[in-house]
Design a protein around this motif. Structure first.
Motif, mmCIF file in Angstrom:
data_model
loop_
_atom_site.group_PDB
_atom_site.id
_atom_site.type_symbol
_atom_site.label_atom_id
_atom_site.label_comp_id
_atom_site.label_asym_id
_atom_site.label_seq_id
_atom_site.Cartn_x
_atom_site.Cartn_y
_atom_site.Cartn_z
ATOM 1 N N UNK A 1 86.459 23.106 -29.832
ATOM 2 C CA UNK A 1 85.586 24.207 -29.437
ATOM 3 C C UNK A 1 85.200 25.031 -30.665
ATOM 4 N N UNK A 2 86.180 25.350 -31.508
ATOM 5 C CA UNK A 2 85.913 26.139 -32.703
ATOM 6 C C UNK A 2 85.018 25.391 -33.677
ATOM 7 N N UNK A 3 85.165 24.074 -33.726
ATOM 8 C CA UNK A 3 84.351 23.294 -34.657
ATOM 9 C C UNK A 3 82.872 23.436 -34.358
ATOM 10 N N UNK A 4 82.533 23.649 -33.099
ATOM 11 C CA UNK A 4 81.135 23.780 -32.712
ATOM 12 C C UNK A 4 80.570 25.167 -33.018
ATOM 13 N N UNK A 5 81.452 26.147 -33.185
ATOM 14 C CA UNK A 5 81.006 27.501 -33.476
ATOM 15 C C UNK A 5 81.144 27.809 -34.965
ATOM 16 N N UNK A 6 82.321 27.523 -35.483
ATOM 17 C CA UNK A 6 82.626 27.746 -36.896
ATOM 18 C C UNK A 6 83.652 26.708 -37.302
ATOM 19 N N UNK A 7 83.252 25.711 -38.106
ATOM 20 C CA UNK A 7 84.110 24.549 -38.350
ATOM 21 C C UNK A 7 85.296 24.799 -39.267
ATOM 22 N N UNK A 8 86.460 25.202 -38.733
ATOM 23 C CA UNK A 8 87.639 25.383 -39.577
ATOM 24 C C UNK A 8 88.200 24.045 -40.045
ATOM 25 N N UNK A 9 88.276 23.078 -39.152
ATOM 26 C CA UNK A 9 88.700 21.715 -39.470
ATOM 27 C C UNK A 9 87.727 20.787 -38.760
ATOM 28 N N UNK B 1 89.237 16.772 -25.845
ATOM 29 C CA UNK B 1 88.262 16.805 -26.938
ATOM 30 C C UNK B 1 86.852 17.039 -26.410
ATOM 31 N N UNK B 2 86.494 16.311 -25.369
ATOM 32 C CA UNK B 2 85.149 16.447 -24.801
ATOM 33 C C UNK B 2 84.976 17.828 -24.173
ATOM 34 N N UNK B 3 85.978 18.274 -23.423
ATOM 35 C CA UNK B 3 85.901 19.585 -22.783
ATOM 36 C C UNK B 3 85.777 20.709 -23.799
ATOM 37 N N UNK B 4 86.585 20.657 -24.864
ATOM 38 C CA UNK B 4 86.525 21.687 -25.892
ATOM 39 C C UNK B 4 85.184 21.693 -26.610
ATOM 40 N N UNK B 5 84.665 20.500 -26.886
ATOM 41 C CA UNK B 5 83.380 20.397 -27.565
ATOM 42 C C UNK B 5 82.244 20.967 -26.707
ATOM 43 N N UNK C 1 77.933 28.523 -25.918
ATOM 44 C CA UNK C 1 77.477 29.816 -26.465
ATOM 45 C C UNK C 1 76.178 29.715 -27.251
ATOM 46 N N UNK C 2 76.007 28.646 -28.038
ATOM 47 C CA UNK C 2 74.768 28.491 -28.798
ATOM 48 C C UNK C 2 73.589 28.202 -27.868
ATOM 49 N N UNK C 3 73.844 27.487 -26.786
ATOM 50 C CA UNK C 3 72.777 27.230 -25.813
ATOM 51 C C UNK C 3 72.293 28.541 -25.201
ATOM 52 N N UNK C 4 73.228 29.368 -24.776
ATOM 53 C CA UNK C 4 72.854 30.632 -24.150
ATOM 54 C C UNK C 4 72.227 31.591 -25.155
ATOM 55 N N UNK D 1 75.223 18.765 -34.981
ATOM 56 C CA UNK D 1 75.994 18.840 -33.740
ATOM 57 C C UNK D 1 76.015 20.241 -33.121
ATOM 58 N N UNK D 2 76.172 21.270 -33.943
ATOM 59 C CA UNK D 2 76.249 22.627 -33.393
ATOM 60 C C UNK D 2 74.871 23.207 -33.111
ATOM 61 N N UNK D 3 73.955 23.065 -34.085
ATOM 62 C CA UNK D 3 72.669 23.769 -33.962
ATOM 63 C C UNK D 3 71.743 23.157 -32.921
ATOM 64 N N UNK D 4 71.977 21.907 -32.498
ATOM 65 C CA UNK D 4 71.073 21.285 -31.520
ATOM 66 C C UNK D 4 71.127 21.995 -30.176
ATOM 67 N N UNK D 5 72.200 22.745 -29.919
ATOM 68 C CA UNK D 5 72.300 23.475 -28.656
ATOM 69 C C UNK D 5 71.278 24.604 -28.579
#
Length: 208
Positions: A22-30, A57-61, A67-70, A123-127
């Motif tokens: 989930x965090x990787x999609x907002x701010x990629x720590x790892x 993994x799928x649920x977290x992603x 949030x980016x979609x909204x 991956x993140x910005x496409x939302x």
């Protein structure tokens, strides 16, 4: 480094995998390129159920994509650009990134959400353009699920292969892991520095 990541996944289990994704999609720590193979390794070693890891993994992603979609749906293209100019430094999100994602979405349509989930830089910005285009929520989640499921399955499969040969390639995996982490940190710091440099001219123009 690799043993540390494995240890974190073993201690935190499915919840840890979901939170990291989930965090990787907002701010990629790892990056997921490290999280998922090692999660697959833990599952192949018997520490976690493979299906449970995939679902986490799928649920977290998907949770990280919402949030980016909204944001795109509420702010619109212009609002996202203003947000990027004002707050995008730490996220290394520039107005140009939003423009590229919007172009990608317009060119490929709803399927671009699935394809975008397979591309690390997208991956993140496409939302966001999906939200700007007011793509129906159900369609957005379904297309995101398709792409995320494919990406997660592939990387978890790498972890299963790794488990059977880990002792043979342990040193190589350690160096590769360190290299990936060092590269991600360096790339992030470079983008933060470059973001500030690129925003400076426009800021100067406004003061004239």
């Amino acid at each position: 480094m690799s043993e540390w990541i494995i240890g974190v996944i073993e201690r935190t289990g499915y919840l840890g995998v979901a939170l990291l994704m989930m965090l990787e999609n907002v701010f990629p720590p790892i990056p997921s390129e490290l999280v998922l193979p090692f999660a697959g390794y833990v599952a192949a070693s018997g520490g976690l159920d493979p299906v449970g890891v995939l679902l986490a993994a799928v649920g977290g992603s998907l949770l990280g994509a919402v949030p980016w979609y909204w944001a795109g749906r509420k702010l619109g293209h212009g609002g996202l650009q203003r947000f990027a100019r004002k707050h995008g430094r730490l996220l290394t999100l520039a107005p140009e990134d939003i423009d590229r994602a919007q172009h990608w979405f317009k060119r490929h349509g709803p399927a671009s959400v699935a394809f975008g989930r397979l591309v690390p830089a997208v991956r993140s910005v496409i939302s966001m353009p999906a939200g700007v285009g007011r793509m129906p929520v159900v369609s957005f989640l379904l297309w995101s699920l398709v792409g995320t499921l494919g990406w997660s399955t592939l990387l978890l499969g790498v972890g299963f292969v790794l488990q059977s040969r880990y002792e043979e390639v342990k040193d190589l995996v350690e160096w590769v892991t360190r290299g990936v982490v060092a590269f991600m940190i360096a790339a992030y710091l470079w983008r933060v520095w470059r973001f500030g440099r690129e925003r400076a001219p426009s800021g100067q123009k406004k003061t004239l």
